[in-house]
Design an enzyme around this catalytic site. Structure first.
Site, PDB file in Angstrom:
ATOM      1  N   HIS A 156      -8.982  43.752 -16.633  1.00 26.90           N
ATOM      2  CA  HIS A 156      -9.940  44.688 -16.019  1.00 26.90           C
ATOM      3  C   HIS A 156      -9.367  46.104 -15.937  1.00 26.90           C
ATOM      4  CE1 HIS A 156     -11.995  40.982 -14.651  1.00 26.90           C
ATOM      5  NE2 HIS A 156     -10.767  40.581 -14.349  1.00 26.90           N
ATOM      6  N   SER A 277      -6.362  72.645 -28.936  1.00 27.48           N
ATOM      7  CA  SER A 277      -7.663  73.145 -28.499  1.00 27.48           C
ATOM      8  C   SER A 277      -7.742  74.630 -28.830  1.00 27.48           C
ATOM      9  CB  SER A 277      -7.801  72.927 -26.986  1.00 27.48           C
ATOM     10  OG  SER A 277      -8.714  73.851 -26.447  1.00 27.48           O
ATOM     11  N   LYS A 283      -3.246  72.067 -24.552  1.00 22.81           N
ATOM     12  CA  LYS A 283      -3.776  70.794 -25.040  1.00 22.81           C
ATOM     13  C   LYS A 283      -3.078  70.243 -26.274  1.00 22.81           C
ATOM     14  CE  LYS A 283      -7.327  69.322 -22.661  1.00 22.81           C
ATOM     15  NZ  LYS A 283      -8.284  68.659 -23.484  1.00 22.81           N
ATOM     16  N   GLU A 290      -9.157  59.029 -31.627  1.00 15.66           N
ATOM     17  CA  GLU A 290     -10.579  59.148 -31.259  1.00 15.66           C
ATOM     18  C   GLU A 290     -11.475  59.011 -32.487  1.00 15.66           C
ATOM     19  OE1 GLU A 290     -10.877  62.835 -29.093  1.00 15.66           O
ATOM     20  OE2 GLU A 290      -9.593  62.093 -27.488  1.00 15.66           O
TER      21      GLU A 290
END
Ligand code: ARG
Length: 473
Positions: A156, A277, A283, A290
């Site tokens: 979980h 970024s 970043k 992704e």
């Protein structure tokens, strides 16, 4: 507009119809397989006396020449032809005249395209297998170095019990191993040659279907000509297996994204596999992971698309089947790209072992072991569960781990606790006591790694003969 048919037509095809129908923009991808299939076919026609040996040799030599010119870029595959089959045949006729017109004897584009697609995807199955093999090697290397790198195991997405990095990655090893086994399985099942099925009902020529099948490395000819031209099961199986690979990669990608987050910091993705970024200078984003996660959708889409295309098609060939190509090509290219990049990202990634271990120490991953300790000292498990539940509550209030408490505090919750509890719930003990095969304990893990190594030594692809070199000789 250049097409192989037209005799029974009184009008030119409408340009929009032509464009809608044409497939050359994508079926040119298997130009090589198309020409190889033609070579095998013509050689067989010569052997069977359907063409003279001289005619067959002349056609084979001309096709080899066309293949050579396409490969070295001196002959461009022109989009004025309807499909790759028409391009090759028309080019051959341009060069050989009447002899070239004999290429299509005893053949239809229906069995031709069925063959081309099989030859093309069969080769891709082998490449997919090799990429999976590469990923397995990368995983095993990291596993071998991390049988004692502790980390929390989750259920979980909540800390559950401690495991090791080797054990966690070993789960993915099993998944990709099964993916590889699926490639082998698909290869064996698809490896039958549809050439000679004709349009749908075979031909009246005395074709040697066993001969052409053997020449192209197939286990044999397909045994029903209607099925031979209209079977796309092998593509559906392949797309299903590719979807499963993407599902596995996507789960793994999701974990890496979580592990790479500022909150977790379990891993650091190498600069070469990260992106920045345009506005936030601090970043360093896990874009590759992704994208792998994101591209899963288009591979699933290809599977559902082909299943849907096939579901209402009566026997035998129907033009709907032309739709199998773009989506299969896209799915194959997508998965190959994802596997290659993922392997690169994984093998250059840094694992922050201290962070993982510190995280495993907190979050009560040893609570089950504390309960087991009580059981070993005569407390029934259900009571032990309750006692440790209270213990956890006490720790949460004190903001402490179980092993941070003093023996007195522990005894107040249960007098059964003794000095040996500290050893029983240490991270090392919690992991090392788990020694059944498949568990994270170091000795168990080492036995599994040895088995996986043995598995990786065997390569099923080695038994595949080099039919291509023989055919093009
Ligand atoms: N481009 C077609 C396909 O991909 C080739 C087969 C054409 N056959 C036909 N009967 N029109 O399926």
């Amino acid at each position: 507009m250049a097409q192989l048919w037209g005799g029974r037509f009184t009008k030119e095809t409408d340009q929009l119809v032509y464009n809608f129908n044409a497939s050359i923009s994508f079926d040119k991808k298997f130009y090589k397989q198309d020409m190889e299939g033609s070579i095998a076919h013509v050689k067989m026609l010569g052997r069977q006396g359907i063409l003279t040996e001289g005619e067959a040799q002349e056609i084979v030599a001309a096709i080899k020449q066309i293949l050579q010119e396409v490969e070295d870029g001196t002959l461009e595959i022109s989009h004025e032809y309807e499909d790759i089959h028409s391009f090759v045949e028309a080019t051959l006729i341009d060069r050989l005249g009447d002899t070239g017109k004999k290429l299509h004897t005893g053949r239809s584009r229906n069995d031709q395209v069925a063959l081309d697609m099989r030859l093309y995807t069969r080769q891709e199955v082998l490449e997919m297998d090799s990429l999976l093999e590469g990923l397995l090697h990368a995983l095993l290397t990291i596993m071998e170095h991390n049988t004692d790198t502790f980390m929390p195991g989750f259920t979980h997405l909540q800390k559950a019990q401690p495991v090791t990095l080797a054990h966690h990655l070993g789960a993915y090893f099993e998944m990709f191993k099964r993916d590889r086994q699926r490639m082998e399985d698909i290869y064996q099942r698809m490896n039958y040659c549809p050439l000679g099925s004709g349009a749908l009902a075979g031909t009246t020529y005395d074709l040697d279907r066993y001969g052409t099948a053997a020449q192209m490395g197939f286990a044999g000819p397909t045994l029903n000509s209607m099925d031979g031209v209209s079977d796309r099961d092998y593509l559906i199986e392949l797309l299903s297996a590719l979807s499963t690979i993407m599902m596995h990669l996507s789960r793994f990608a999701e974990e890496i994204i979580i592990w790479n987050s500022n909150e977790y910091q379990f891993v650091e993705i190498d600069d070469a596999y990260s992106t920045g970024s345009s506005i936030m200078p601090q970043k360093k984003n896990p874009d590759i992971a992704e994208l792998v996660r994101g591209k899963t959708g288009r591979v699933y889409g290809a599977l559902v698309s082909l299943l849907t295309t096939m579901k209402g098609i009566p026997l035998a060939y129907n033009k709907d089947m032309q739709e199998d190509k773009e989506l299969t090509f896209d799915a194959i290219d997508t998965v190959k790209g994802c596997l290659a990049l993922f392997t690169g990202m994984l093998s250059t990634m840094k694992f922050q072992k201290e962070k993982m271990e510190a995280s495993a120490k907190h979050g009560f991953t040893n609570a089950t072991d504390a309960a087991d300790y009580l059981v070993n000292h005569g407390v029934p498990f259900r009571d032990a569960h309750g006692i440790v539940g209270k213990l956890v509550l006490y720790c949460i209030e004190k903001q402490a781990a179980i092993d941070d408490l003093s023996l007195e505090e522990l005894k107040q919750i249960s007098p059964v606790f003794g000095q040996d509890i500290f050893d029983a719930v240490s991270l090392e003990t919690c992991v090392e006591k788990r020694l059944t095969i498949g568990a994270p304990g170091q000795e168990a893990m080492k036995r599994v790694i040895a088995l996986e190594k043995e598995y990786l030594c065997k390569d099923w692809k080695e038994s595949i003969t080099d039919w291509e070199a023989e055919l093009l000789k």
